[in-house]
Design an enzyme around this catalytic site. Structure first.
Site, PDB file in Angstrom:
ATOM      1  N   ASP A   1      43.874  24.899   3.114  1.00 59.40           N
ATOM      2  CA  ASP A   1      44.293  26.234   3.553  1.00 59.40           C
ATOM      3  C   ASP A   1      44.488  26.350   5.060  1.00 59.40           C
ATOM      4  OD1 ASP A   1      41.654  26.216   4.396  1.00 59.40           O
ATOM      5  OD2 ASP A   1      41.357  28.332   3.935  1.00 59.40           O
ATOM      6  N   GLU A   2      44.663  25.230   5.756  1.00 62.69           N
ATOM      7  CA  GLU A   2      44.851  25.370   7.197  1.00 62.69           C
ATOM      8  C   GLU A   2      45.814  24.338   7.765  1.00 62.69           C
ATOM      9  OE1 GLU A   2      41.365  24.232   9.631  1.00 62.69           O
ATOM     10  OE2 GLU A   2      40.360  23.890   7.732  1.00 62.69           O
TER      11      GLU A   2
ATOM     12  N   ASP B   1      44.944  29.713   9.302  1.00 60.50           N
ATOM     13  CA  ASP B   1      43.915  29.519   8.276  1.00 60.50           C
ATOM     14  C   ASP B   1      44.004  30.666   7.262  1.00 60.50           C
ATOM     15  OD1 ASP B   1      40.438  28.536   8.544  1.00 60.50           O
ATOM     16  OD2 ASP B   1      41.471  29.432   6.854  1.00 60.50           O
TER      17      ASP B   1
END
Ligand code: DGT
Ligand code: CA
Length: 370
Positions: free
Chosen positions: A108-109, A6
């Site tokens: 974002d992960e 993350d």
């Protein structure tokens, strides 16, 4: 062995990379509603702002009020998604070529399966994710937090438990103890409402959640959620990784900063798009057969054209030449005007020759040889 990666305070960190002077100041990235200057909500903020109580989803006016006594002026910025997407693509590409199975779950992960690369050895897994964390930083200047565990649930909680720029590895033998140390709201899916409903059942800790009669939980939350909560409290999760078919195509799209009026003005944009997707192609050690060009006009209508080659190619010159020809084709066939174009995108597909499957295994094999 699963890892969850993350990127830290993502939008705000991208803004810090764009302007490193911001690192010393509180940075608040906002979704402005456009009604008046301060109407809208906070999307995210850096740690300087979080320390003063700014949180995601908070009204901008309330976030501003947190700085009345602050010695350093905060910076409020609007969300610039196109810019953040470039970081997301770059980071995910780096991660993807370093593992066997990759699931991109948000801007974002992602989850990766590192069982093979680490020979299911937890000591080795820490070295692998450390390598990935450093590689993401060296290529993007972004830090990320990484969790490793025997399943997606534990990996996700682990990545969230220590931030920023942290690595948390949970051995299978420590899962139960790890879960018991967590707060109930750290279980993904347990928000304020579910927390209250659990409290009404007398459940305040993960331990109590793991020990309550399963039938009671199912009665209150239904079969699916009841079972999920019970299993989660015990660190049990058998959901598989759902690999994205990222390897099947590579694309990038940009919004034009100024109107263009002819093909000469479009050329640098096409060149930079081609170079961007080409770099990803080369990093993945792949070649392309099909090139697709998409145009999105100011009125949001879309036009596509594509070309499939007889043979696969790994030539940048050829790609740039095809892109220019496809643009001319679309303009001609649809009688479009250049200055109506708002966004241009290129996608490469029919990819082959993927041999970047296990860069990490190779890397470690080479390291061991040394
Ligand atoms: P982290 O992971 O705690 O270091 O912080 P972030 O900012 O990376 O938070 P995360 O991973 O939950 O979300 C990724 C991005 O998604 C974040 O940078 C901005 C956006 N985002 C998160 N929460 C919200 C929200 O409540 N509203 C809006 N508009 N955007 C959000
Ligand atoms: Ca994040």
């Amino acid at each position: 062995m699963i890892s969850h990666i993350d990127l830290d305070y993502f939008y705000a960190q991208c803004e810090e990379v764009r302007n490193p002077d911001l690192r010393k100041r509180p940075v608040v990235v906002c979704v402005y509603s456009g009604r008046d200057g301060d109407s809208g909500v906070v999307s995210t903020s850096n740690y300087n702002a979080r320390r003063l109580g700014v949180t995601s989803g908070m009204p901008i006016k309330m976030a501003k009020s947190k700085f009345t006594k602050s010695e350093i002026d905060p910076v409020f910025l609007p969300v610039d998604l196109d810019y953040y997407r470039q970081f997301s693509t770059a980071a995910m590409e780096i991660i993807q070529v370093s593992c066997d199975i990759f699931e991109h779950v948000g801007i974002d992960e992602c989850y990766i399966d590192i069982s093979r690369a680490s020979d299911s050895n937890y000591m080795k897994s820490a070295a692998i994710v450390n390598y990935i964390q450093n590689k993401v930083y060296s290529k993007t200047n972004l830090t990320c937090s990484i969790g490793v565990g025997p399943n997606k649930l534990v990996a996700k909680i682990a990545s969230n438990i220590r931030k920023p720029n942290a690595i948390t590895v949970v051995n299978p033998s420590d899962v139960k103890a790890f879960m018991r140390r967590c707060k109930i709201e750290e279980i993904p899916g347990v928000g304020p409402k579910k927390k209250l409903r659990l409290e009404a059942l007398g459940i305040r800790s993960v331990k109590e959640l793991g020990e309550i009669d399963l039938f009671r939980l199912k009665e209150v939350f239904g079969y699916k959620i009841g079972s999920y909560l019970h299993n989660a409290a015990n660190g049990i999760d058998d959901s598989p990784l759902k690999p994205n078919h990222h390897n099947k195509q590579i694309g990038n799209i940009v919004t034009l900063k100024h109107d263009i009026t002819n093909s000469e003005e479009a050329s640098p944009v096409l060149m930079s798009l081609c170079t961007h997707v080409y770099n990803i192609l080369i990093r993945r050690e792949q070649a392309y057969r099909t090139v697709n060009l998409i145009l999105i006009l100011h009125n949001l209508s879309q036009f596509n054209a594509s070309r499939t080659l007889k043979l696969i190619s790994s030539s940048l010159d050829k790609l740039q030449q095809i892109a220019i020809e496809l643009l001319a084709d679309i303009i001609r066939v649809h009688s479009l005007s250049f200055n109506n174009i708002r966004r241009i995108g290129i996608t490469l597909s029919d990819l082959s020759g993927h041999s970047g499957q296990n860069t990490i295994t190779r890397y470690f094999a080479e390291e061991t040889k040394v």
